[in-house]
Design a protein around this motif. Structure first.
Motif, PDB file in Angstrom:
ATOM      1  N   ILE A  56       1.209  -8.157  -8.432  1.00 47.47           N
ATOM      2  CA  ILE A  56       0.079  -7.247  -8.312  1.00 47.47           C
ATOM      3  C   ILE A  56      -0.833  -7.695  -7.171  1.00 47.47           C
ATOM      4  CG2 ILE A  56       0.119  -6.529 -10.725  1.00 47.47           C
ATOM      5  CD1 ILE A  56      -2.220  -8.511 -11.206  1.00 47.47           C
ATOM      6  N   SER A  57      -0.352  -8.587  -6.324  1.00 47.33           N
ATOM      7  CA  SER A  57      -1.152  -9.173  -5.248  1.00 47.33           C
ATOM      8  C   SER A  57      -0.888  -8.473  -3.923  1.00 47.33           C
ATOM      9  CB  SER A  57      -0.829 -10.668  -5.118  1.00 47.33           C
ATOM     10  OG  SER A  57      -1.401 -11.193  -3.937  1.00 47.33           O
ATOM     11  N   GLY A  58      -1.955  -7.917  -3.324  1.00 45.92           N
ATOM     12  CA  GLY A  58      -1.807  -7.297  -2.014  1.00 45.92           C
ATOM     13  C   GLY A  58      -1.415  -8.291  -0.947  1.00 45.92           C
ATOM     14  N   ALA A  59      -1.815  -9.544  -1.114  1.00 43.62           N
ATOM     15  CA  ALA A  59      -1.459 -10.577  -0.148  1.00 43.62           C
ATOM     16  C   ALA A  59       0.001 -10.969  -0.252  1.00 43.62           C
ATOM     17  CB  ALA A  59      -2.341 -11.809  -0.357  1.00 43.62           C
ATOM     18  N   GLU A  60       0.651 -10.587  -1.333  1.00 46.69           N
ATOM     19  CA  GLU A  60       2.051 -10.947  -1.537  1.00 46.69           C
ATOM     20  C   GLU A  60       2.989  -9.772  -1.276  1.00 46.69           C
ATOM     21  OE1 GLU A  60       4.468 -13.716  -4.727  1.00 46.69           O
ATOM     22  OE2 GLU A  60       2.773 -12.537  -5.439  1.00 46.69           O
ATOM     23  N   VAL A  61       2.601  -8.551  -1.709  1.00 43.73           N
ATOM     24  CA  VAL A  61       3.513  -7.398  -1.579  1.00 43.73           C
ATOM     25  C   VAL A  61       2.842  -6.173  -0.962  1.00 43.73           C
ATOM     26  CG1 VAL A  61       5.034  -8.098  -3.471  1.00 43.73           C
ATOM     27  CG2 VAL A  61       3.031  -6.662  -3.965  1.00 43.73           C
ATOM     28  N   GLY A  62       1.626  -6.305  -0.455  1.00 43.76           N
ATOM     29  CA  GLY A  62       0.947  -5.151   0.105  1.00 43.76           C
ATOM     30  C   GLY A  62       0.242  -4.323  -0.962  1.00 43.76           C
ATOM     31  N   CYS A  63      -0.329  -3.211  -0.531  1.00 37.74           N
ATOM     32  CA  CYS A  63      -1.140  -2.393  -1.437  1.00 37.74           C
ATOM     33  C   CYS A  63      -0.302  -1.703  -2.514  1.00 37.74           C
ATOM     34  CB  CYS A  63      -1.927  -1.356  -0.646  1.00 37.74           C
ATOM     35  SG  CYS A  63      -3.293  -0.633  -1.569  1.00 37.74           S
ATOM     36  N   GLN A  64       1.002  -1.594  -2.324  1.00 32.11           N
ATOM     37  CA  GLN A  64       1.852  -1.046  -3.381  1.00 32.11           C
ATOM     38  C   GLN A  64       1.720  -1.872  -4.657  1.00 32.11           C
ATOM     39  OE1 GLN A  64       6.025  -1.355  -2.357  1.00 32.11           O
ATOM     40  NE2 GLN A  64       5.856  -3.485  -1.721  1.00 32.11           N
ATOM     41  N   GLY A  65       1.443  -3.170  -4.510  1.00 31.04           N
ATOM     42  CA  GLY A  65       1.288  -4.030  -5.669  1.00 31.04           C
ATOM     43  C   GLY A  65      -0.059  -3.888  -6.343  1.00 31.04           C
ATOM     44  N   GLU A  66      -1.038  -3.327  -5.654  1.00 32.10           N
ATOM     45  CA  GLU A  66      -2.363  -3.139  -6.231  1.00 32.10           C
ATOM     46  C   GLU A  66      -2.556  -1.687  -6.663  1.00 32.10           C
ATOM     47  OE1 GLU A  66      -5.714  -5.114  -4.726  1.00 32.10           O
ATOM     48  OE2 GLU A  66      -4.587  -6.618  -3.602  1.00 32.10           O
ATOM     49  N   VAL A  67      -2.688  -0.783  -5.718  1.00 31.63           N
ATOM     50  CA  VAL A  67      -2.883   0.626  -6.052  1.00 31.63           C
ATOM     51  C   VAL A  67      -1.655   1.192  -6.766  1.00 31.63           C
ATOM     52  CG1 VAL A  67      -3.099   2.924  -5.037  1.00 31.63           C
ATOM     53  CG2 VAL A  67      -4.633   1.097  -4.312  1.00 31.63           C
ATOM     54  N   GLY A  68      -0.461   0.808  -6.322  1.00 27.48           N
ATOM     55  CA  GLY A  68       0.753   1.294  -6.981  1.00 27.48           C
ATOM     56  C   GLY A  68       0.843   0.850  -8.426  1.00 27.48           C
ATOM     57  N   SER A  69       0.542  -0.428  -8.666  1.00 28.02           N
ATOM     58  CA  SER A  69       0.580  -0.940 -10.037  1.00 28.02           C
ATOM     59  C   SER A  69      -0.472  -0.266 -10.903  1.00 28.02           C
ATOM     60  CB  SER A  69       0.356  -2.455 -10.035  1.00 28.02           C
ATOM     61  OG  SER A  69       1.399  -3.117  -9.344  1.00 28.02           O
ATOM     62  N   ALA A  70      -1.694  -0.133 -10.370  1.00 32.62           N
ATOM     63  CA  ALA A  70      -2.770   0.495 -11.132  1.00 32.62           C
ATOM     64  C   ALA A  70      -2.438   1.941 -11.466  1.00 32.62           C
ATOM     65  CB  ALA A  70      -4.073   0.414 -10.343  1.00 32.62           C
ATOM     66  N   SER A  71      -1.850   2.654 -10.521  1.00 37.24           N
ATOM     67  CA  SER A  71      -1.484   4.041 -10.771  1.00 37.24           C
ATOM     68  C   SER A  71      -0.405   4.144 -11.851  1.00 37.24           C
ATOM     69  CB  SER A  71      -0.994   4.697  -9.473  1.00 37.24           C
ATOM     70  OG  SER A  71      -0.802   6.084  -9.641  1.00 37.24           O
ATOM     71  N   ALA A  72       0.559   3.240 -11.825  1.00 42.98           N
ATOM     72  CA  ALA A  72       1.599   3.229 -12.856  1.00 42.98           C
ATOM     73  C   ALA A  72       0.998   2.918 -14.226  1.00 42.98           C
ATOM     74  CB  ALA A  72       2.677   2.202 -12.503  1.00 42.98           C
ATOM     75  N   MET A  73       0.090   1.973 -14.276  1.00 42.23           N
ATOM     76  CA  MET A  73      -0.570   1.629 -15.531  1.00 42.23           C
ATOM     77  C   MET A  73      -1.370   2.807 -16.071  1.00 42.23           C
ATOM     78  SD  MET A  73      -1.882  -2.167 -14.377  1.00 42.23           S
ATOM     79  CE  MET A  73      -3.018  -2.360 -15.752  1.00 42.23           C
ATOM     80  N   ALA A  74      -2.119   3.464 -15.187  1.00 41.14           N
ATOM     81  CA  ALA A  74      -2.945   4.598 -15.610  1.00 41.14           C
ATOM     82  C   ALA A  74      -2.083   5.775 -16.062  1.00 41.14           C
ATOM     83  CB  ALA A  74      -3.865   5.018 -14.468  1.00 41.14           C
TER      84      ALA A  74
END
Length: 450
Positions: free
Chosen positions: A328-346
């Motif tokens: 879930i780290s943008g520094a590790e996988v980019g914004c897909q890991g942050e916004v993408g993860s949050a969108s999937a959770m929501a």
């Protein structure tokens, strides 16, 4: 297993990995120093993405606050400037460590060259004696979502015995099929291994209340966001515009989209301003889950406190899988890991709250994640403002679309959640470092920062 209270942490902006994590790490080091005799001075070095975007993410301020004894969940954002002014004047820590020298201008070192081995968000704290020798050294990593680990942590296993563990979407669906549980109930069974039902329900209600409070604060505040980009807050004016149309009978159906966008913008403007937010699962993506939860409360029939708990528990199950199987780290996988993860959770949470089956919930999460694949993290000026704030509005609305699409089907779909999570992990590994929260590529270099 990852708890709801691991993913949903109450803290301050603008970043869970660059602000919340470093503050917690610095506070932990302060606690170590208090047990060490003869300490005369402390320093902090930050590496990788923390160094490259640390100024814009207030990483140096967060470290200073932690070394002064403050914690993300309790520090008052309105008092931070005063704390920092006092520290710059004294050039030493306070309280029981008042004799320990610490000059924030010289003793927080941004290392743009070295990378520590475990993660790009590395930190090294040192305590020195009166003779200048190193008395203690602590290396740790802020791995996203406010989580901080050491090399020892990374190699150790959680000793908690969970009654119904699941390590993939396929295992989760199988568990629900065999037990008749919902995904929220499966997550709850594991939460009960660490907390009582009363504490879990109270904690979930507190998380939801903090999310709703953050939306309200964001819709009240106006003015320019800090950092030099001259980004003006929009949520207050947008709320006033929507309220002015409340008496009109023929409002367009898409106005609901405007409300969802407003909720997300309000949270992320608060985050960008250093206000109190809930990591969900990160600060950079903190507006998506609250916006969709508020949409569920305000626009969907049958809202109840219990439905809100089901939403958050379901979102936790999905977010936990993403964190364990990818990042879930943008520094590790980019914004897909942050916004993408949050969108999937929501999407999963909303689908559950609207009565979706386990298969439909898994499908909703997969749809939302799939359509964020490849998203880079390229904040202009190292600030969590452009494109981060608007991305939360899009992520929230994508989550609602994903939930709606899945509820119109029977849960049968070609691409599984496990496959799309693995794709996200591989995509992040292949992504060039300049697109992973370093502000060295993308919008960050093609748009003038000032």
């Amino acid at each position: 297993m990852i708890s709801a209270f691991d993913l949903f942490k109450i803290g301050v902006g603008p970043s869970s990995s660059h602000t919340v994590g470093p503050m917690a790490a610095a506070k932990a080091f302060r606690d170590r120093v208090m047990l060490t005799n003869g300490v005369a001075r402390v320093t902090a070095e930050i590496f990788g993405s923390l160094a490259w975007t640390g100024k814009g993410h207030a990483t140096d301020v967060a470290i200073c606050l932690g070394l002064m004894g403050h914690e993300p969940a309790s520090v008052d954002p309105d008092l931070v400037d005063g704390y920092m002014a006092a520290l710059r004047e004294a050039k030493s820590l306070d309280g029981t460590l008042s004799a320990v020298a610490f000059n924030p201008e010289a003793d927080v070192v941004f290392d743009f060259v070295e990378l520590l081995p475990l993660h790009t968000n590395g930190m090294r704290f040192r305590a020195y004696g009166t003779d200048g020798g190193v008395l203690d050294e602590h290396v740790c990593y802020s791995i996203g979502g406010g989580f901080v680990v050491t090399e020892r942590d990374a190699g150790s296993a959680d000793s908690t015995v969970y009654p119904t563990p699941f390590d993939s979407g396929a295992e989760l669906l199988k568990l629900c099929g065999e037990t008749g549980w919902t995904i929220a109930e499966a997550q709850l069974e594991n939460e009960l291994a660490r907390r009582s039902l009363t504490d879990i329900e109270a904690g979930l209600d507190a998380v939801a209340a903090a999310m709703f409070d953050c939306i309200e604060r964001g819709m009240r505040h106006d003015g320019m966001l800090p950092g030099g980009l001259k980004v003006r807050r929009r949520a207050k004016r947008m709320r006033e515009s929507l309220d002015a149309r409340a008496h009109i009978n023929s409002r367009p159906p898409h106005e609901i989209v405007d409300w969802v966008s407003l909720y997300a913008l309000a949270v992320n403007e608060e985050n960008a301003g250093g206000g109190r937010v809930v990591t969900a699962p990160t600060n950079g993506a903190a507006g998506i889950v609250p916006a969709v939860l508020r949409y569920c409360r305000d626009f969907c029939p049958g809202w109840s406190v219990e439905r809100g708990r089901e939403f958050l528990l379901t979102a936790t199950a999905i977010g936990g899988l993403i964190k364990r199987r990818a990042s879930i780290s943008g520094a590790e996988v980019g914004c897909q890991g942050e916004v993408g993860s949050a969108s999937a959770m929501a999407a999963a949470g909303l689908c559950a709250a609207l009565g979706g089956t386990a298969e439909q919930i898994e499908s909703a999460a997969e749809i939302a994640m799939e359509h964020h694949l490849g998203m880079t993290c390229d904040p202009i000026g190292g600030l969590v403002q452009i494109p981060c704030i608007e991305r939360n509005a899009f992520g929230a609305n994508k989550a609602i679309v994903a939930a709606s699409l899945s509820l119109r089907g029977d849960g049968v779909h070609r691409v599984t959640l496990d496959e799309v999570i693995e794709t996200m992990r591989q995509t992040g590994a292949d992504m060039q470092a300049k697109y992973k929260e370093t502000s060295q590529g993308g919008l960050a270099v093609n748009v003038a920062a000032c």
